[in-house]
Design a protein around this motif. Sequence first.
Motif, mmCIF file in Angstrom:
data_model
loop_
_atom_site.group_PDB
_atom_site.id
_atom_site.type_symbol
_atom_site.label_atom_id
_atom_site.label_comp_id
_atom_site.label_asym_id
_atom_site.label_seq_id
_atom_site.Cartn_x
_atom_site.Cartn_y
_atom_site.Cartn_z
ATOM 1 N N MET A 1 0.791 -1.288 0.098
ATOM 2 C CA MET A 1 0.039 -0.174 -0.058
ATOM 3 C C MET A 1 0.948 1.255 0.109
ATOM 4 S SD MET A 1 -3.027 -0.788 -0.308
ATOM 5 C CE MET A 1 -3.968 0.784 -0.069
ATOM 6 N N ARG A 2 1.948 1.151 0.664
ATOM 7 C CA ARG A 2 2.927 2.265 0.509
ATOM 8 C C ARG A 2 4.244 2.188 -0.207
ATOM 9 N NH1 ARG A 2 2.856 3.856 7.098
ATOM 10 N NH2 ARG A 2 0.673 4.615 7.158
ATOM 11 N N PRO A 3 4.447 2.818 -1.235
ATOM 12 C CA PRO A 3 5.694 2.527 -2.098
ATOM 13 C C PRO A 3 6.791 2.223 -1.225
ATOM 14 C CG PRO A 3 4.240 4.437 -3.063
ATOM 15 C CD PRO A 3 3.877 4.107 -1.426
ATOM 16 N N TRP A 4 7.824 1.559 -2.192
ATOM 17 C CA TRP A 4 9.184 1.429 -1.642
ATOM 18 C C TRP A 4 9.954 2.571 -0.969
ATOM 19 C CZ3 TRP A 4 11.283 -3.927 -1.134
ATOM 20 C CH2 TRP A 4 10.710 -4.623 -1.909
ATOM 21 N N ASP B 1 5.253 -0.502 3.540
ATOM 22 C CA ASP B 1 5.162 -1.975 3.950
ATOM 23 C C ASP B 1 5.576 -3.098 2.900
ATOM 24 O OD1 ASP B 1 2.958 -0.899 2.092
ATOM 25 O OD2 ASP B 1 1.565 -2.378 2.797
ATOM 26 N N ALA B 2 6.093 -2.785 1.839
ATOM 27 C CA ALA B 2 6.498 -3.461 0.714
ATOM 28 C C ALA B 2 7.394 -4.562 1.045
ATOM 29 C CB ALA B 2 7.223 -2.664 -0.356
ATOM 30 N N LEU C 1 6.430 -8.667 0.807
ATOM 31 C CA LEU C 1 7.146 -9.607 0.196
ATOM 32 C C LEU C 1 7.586 -10.666 1.053
ATOM 33 C CD1 LEU C 1 8.197 -10.502 -2.410
ATOM 34 C CD2 LEU C 1 10.205 -8.999 -2.088
ATOM 35 N N PHE C 2 8.242 -10.593 1.939
ATOM 36 C CA PHE C 2 8.826 -11.452 3.130
ATOM 37 C C PHE C 2 7.767 -12.474 3.464
ATOM 38 C CE2 PHE C 2 9.991 -13.035 7.302
ATOM 39 C CZ PHE C 2 11.088 -13.588 6.980
ATOM 40 N N ASN C 3 6.758 -11.887 3.745
ATOM 41 C CA ASN C 3 5.631 -12.702 4.297
ATOM 42 C C ASN C 3 4.989 -13.325 3.169
ATOM 43 O OD1 ASN C 3 5.687 -11.993 6.973
ATOM 44 N ND2 ASN C 3 4.102 -10.551 6.686
ATOM 45 N N ALA C 4 4.829 -13.044 2.009
ATOM 46 C CA ALA C 4 4.216 -13.826 0.816
ATOM 47 C C ALA C 4 5.121 -15.032 0.736
ATOM 48 C CB ALA C 4 4.118 -13.081 -0.308
#
Length: 209
Positions: A1-4, A10-11, A15-18
Amino acid sequence: MRPWTVIGTDAHANLFNAIVLAASGETRCFGTVLMLNDEFHAAKEAWKGDAYRMDTFVSRELGNLGFIDELDVRTYRAPPRVQHCADPERWMTPFDLNAISKDDLPRVEVLMGYQGAGLDEAITAWAEAGVRGIVLAGGRGSGEVQEKAEEMGVVFRRTHRFRTGTDNLYPQKARLLLLLSLAFTDDAEQVDAWFDELGGAEFEIDPGR
């Protein structure tokens, strides 16, 4: 939701959680799941509830499937299709996307109903333009116009404008199911059966067990 590139992004965590969720194998037979903000949801049930907040994805009525806490995946419920995990013929959908190309997909539109909407004119125009399917969201045209459109090959499905209700697919998802159904059959009764089976899946409970 918030860009890198912004403070508080939260990027990285998403990515880590995915990766953690995929590697765990816990959702292997869940179908497509959506992971954001340490939560994972069944894609069929989730919708975007806020354009800015990090907890934007919600699954009204049924709730999310579980959470990812660092390396721990905590699963609290599952989509109904998981009950057929050991039976590929029942678990898999009837839509083999390897068998068709993008050009094979029919044109399917969503028509939103509201007070004073000119639905008849829109239905007629789309039917004449070669539209194969129309999802009526919260409204319907006159019987005469819909019957004429059906004679021209248009298949209709009705759903609600809002995102809750028993077995309700909100309009965008109903459109995708209708689009795939019409790509694989011209039989309106088969389309109905797929909507019942896939759009309204539930657990099969045997009270005697």
